[in-house]
Design an enzyme around this catalytic site. Structure first.
Site, PDB file in Angstrom:
ATOM      1  N   LYS A   1     -12.007   0.947  -2.132  1.00 37.69           N
ATOM      2  CA  LYS A   1     -10.979   1.570  -2.977  1.00 37.69           C
ATOM      3  C   LYS A   1     -11.482   1.535  -4.438  1.00 37.69           C
ATOM      4  O   LYS A   1     -12.336   2.339  -4.778  1.00 37.69           O
ATOM      5  CB  LYS A   1      -9.646   0.875  -2.744  1.00 37.69           C
TER       6      LYS A   1
ATOM      7  N   SER B   1       0.795  -1.224   0.000  1.00 38.10           N
ATOM      8  CA  SER B   1       0.000   0.000   0.000  1.00 38.10           C
ATOM      9  C   SER B   1       0.829   1.276   0.000  1.00 38.10           C
ATOM     10  O   SER B   1       0.368   2.311  -0.470  1.00 38.10           O
ATOM     11  CB  SER B   1      -0.946   0.006   1.197  1.00 38.10           C
TER      12      SER B   1
ATOM     13  N   HIS C   1      -5.346  -3.045  -2.826  1.00 37.42           N
ATOM     14  CA  HIS C   1      -4.917  -2.110  -3.870  1.00 37.42           C
ATOM     15  C   HIS C   1      -4.721  -2.797  -5.229  1.00 37.42           C
ATOM     16  O   HIS C   1      -4.301  -2.155  -6.184  1.00 37.42           O
ATOM     17  CB  HIS C   1      -3.610  -1.423  -3.458  1.00 37.42           C
TER      18      HIS C   1
HETATM   19  C1  LIG Z   1      -3.390  -3.270   2.079  1.00 36.26           C
HETATM   20  C2  LIG Z   1      -4.585  -2.793   2.829  1.00 36.26           C
HETATM   21  N1  LIG Z   1      -5.366  -3.696   3.440  1.00 36.26           N
HETATM   22  C3  LIG Z   1      -6.457  -3.326   4.119  1.00 36.26           C
HETATM   23  C4  LIG Z   1      -6.831  -2.015   4.204  1.00 36.26           C
HETATM   24  C5  LIG Z   1      -8.037  -1.636   4.995  1.00 36.26           C
HETATM   25  O1  LIG Z   1      -9.141  -1.579   4.177  1.00 36.26           O
HETATM   26  P1  LIG Z   1     -10.394  -0.711   4.616  1.00 36.26           P
HETATM   27  O2  LIG Z   1     -10.075   0.699   4.284  1.00 36.26           O
HETATM   28  O3  LIG Z   1     -11.531  -1.285   3.831  1.00 36.26           O
HETATM   29  O4  LIG Z   1     -10.550  -0.922   6.096  1.00 36.26           O
HETATM   30  C6  LIG Z   1      -6.073  -1.035   3.574  1.00 36.26           C
HETATM   31  C7  LIG Z   1      -6.502   0.379   3.666  1.00 36.26           C
HETATM   32  O5  LIG Z   1      -5.845   1.302   3.381  1.00 36.26           O
HETATM   33  C8  LIG Z   1      -4.914  -1.434   2.880  1.00 36.26           C
HETATM   34  O6  LIG Z   1      -4.130  -0.522   2.290  1.00 36.26           O
END
Ligand SMILES: Cc1ncc(COP(=O)(O)O)c(C=O)c1O
Length: 403
Positions: free
Chosen positions: A235, A176, A204
């Site tokens: 996203k 991320s 992502h």
């Molecule tokens: C790699 C990754 N996993 C999980 C999440 C969390 O997802 P959510 O925003 O739906 O809680 C994010 C959020 O930025 C993320 O970047």
């Protein structure tokens, strides 16, 4: 001074204090930020679907038909038609037997990991995995072996040390904060060799990588070798919520054991209907994915012309690492003054000393906008004397770091 005031002061002094900015209107390629029109280069609305008319209409219709909220957890009375319908479509899209919705990606990760690993077992986690994975590992009470970023040899060594106690290998598909991609084929091979489950977080990657935006697992030509795929609706799918794709058996197990699934209100129908509409748009319009890829490449190239290194980025997430937290925020402010909003990212979101400006492009940014943003970033960087230090992705690939 209270302990909280002291802690806040400490955060200010170390450049780690955060404040909320206010966006007016929907998440388009440009937004009103704190009253000013700026080019938005830090939204995860990658495909521009959060404000797509069909997605908005689907949410509005669902609110009228099913109401604003689900009213209860799934296992009480909150399991409704929109939940089942979206789960079926997501499972088919990802090529899995089942998909199970969660309130968010954060909840999906902590829920799945803590359900699948327990005290006495070992979870293997990439050192640059998202915080929700880190927290899932902590909650599980399993031993966590943190392997060096994308370092398959380090992971293999850890698996050997675990002597059969390995429960799960877990990785971001696309990282991320760096925009680089996990070595999924090698991870799948190790998981199979050591009889360990493999879980990939495609937060992502969905909508960005693989055929038709199916994600990093599909891009690597993998399927059932990956036991669990986590994705978020918040996203590329422009809504809110998340899902875990797995076998029917694993999914049933999560229904019975994943605490954020059991003890939290079911996701609201309008969010699910919006995500379903977005999924349909993704399936019928794969050119959005191509456009997103092209935009990522355009920005990387244009930043390189300005002497700004985006490290190992291979997708729509394009970091420019500067090192120091204060400098990253100053870089962000100078660029904002020029009308471009890319958020500064500091610890604990990234390791100490690797603060950065993190650009994320959207499919509906115009090429000229991205080139202009890169030019302005170059000017801001020169004004600040910022010399990019090279990406965390590259630095962390070095075997010099201990787990
Ligand atoms: C790699 C990754 N996993 C999980 C999440 C969390 O997802 P959510 O925003 O739906 O809680 C994010 C959020 O930025 C993320 O970047």
């Amino acid at each position: 001074m209270t302990d909280v005031a002291e802690r806040l002061q400490e955060l200010r002094q170390t450049g780690l204090h955060r404040r909320l900015r206010l966006v007016a209107g929907p998440q388009g390629p440009s937004v009103q930020l704190d009253g000013r029109l700026v080019l938005l280069l830090c939204s995860n609305n990658y495909l521009g679907l959060a404000d797509h008319p069909q997605v908005r209409a689907a949410a509005a219709e669902a609110a009228m038909r099913w109401g604003a909220g689900a009213g209860a957890s799934r296992l009480i009375s909150g399991n409704m038609e929109p939940h089942r319908r979206l789960e079926e479509r997501l499972a088919a899209f990802k090529g899995y037997q089942a998909a199970l919705l969660f309130g968010s990606g954060y909840l999906a990760n902590i829920g799945a990991i803590s359900a699948l690993a327990e005290r006495g077992s070992v979870v293997f986690s990439d050192e640059l995995n998202h915080a929700s994975i880190v927290d899932g590992c902590r909650l599980s009470r399993a031993e966590t072996f943190v392997y060096r970023h994308r370092d398959v040899e380090h992971l293999a060594w850890g698996l050997t040390q675990a002597e059969g106690r390995g429960a799960l290998i877990v990785t971001d598909g696309v990282f991320s904060m760096d925009g680089d991609v996990a070595p999924l084929e090698a991870l799948a091979e190790l998981a199979s060799r050591h009889d360990c489950r493999l879980m990939v977080d495609e937060a992502h990657a969905t909508g960005a990588l693989g055929p038709g935006g199916r994600g990093s697992v599909a891009a690597a030509g993998l399927g059932e070798e990956v036991d669990l795929v986590v994705g978020t609706l918040g996203k590329a799918l422009g809504s809110y919520g998340a899902y875990v794709c797995a076998s029917r058996e694993l999914s049933e197990y999560l229904v019975n054991t994943a605490r954020p699934f059991i003890f939290s209100t079911a996701p609201p129908p309008p969010a699910l209907a919006a995500a379903l509409a977005a999924l349909e748009l993704l399936e019928s319009g794969p050119q959005r994915v191509e456009r997103l890829r092209a935009n990522g490449a355009t920005l990387r190239r244009a930043l390189a012309v300005e002497g700004l290194d985006s490290g190992g980025s291979e997708c729509q997430i394009v970091p420019v690492e500067v090192g120091d937290a204060d400098r990253a925020m100053e870089f962000c402010e100078r660029l904002l003054e020029r009308g471009v909003f890319a958020q500064g990212i500091r610890p604990p979101s990234v390791p100490e000393g690797s603060s950065r400006l993190r650009f994320t492009v959207m499919a509906n940014h115009r090429t000229a906008e991205l080139r202009r943003a890169a030019k302005l970033a170059g000017a801001a960087a020169r004004e600040l004397g910022v010399v990019a230090t090279g990406s965390a992705a590259r630095r962390y690939a070095s075997p010099a770091l201990a787990a």
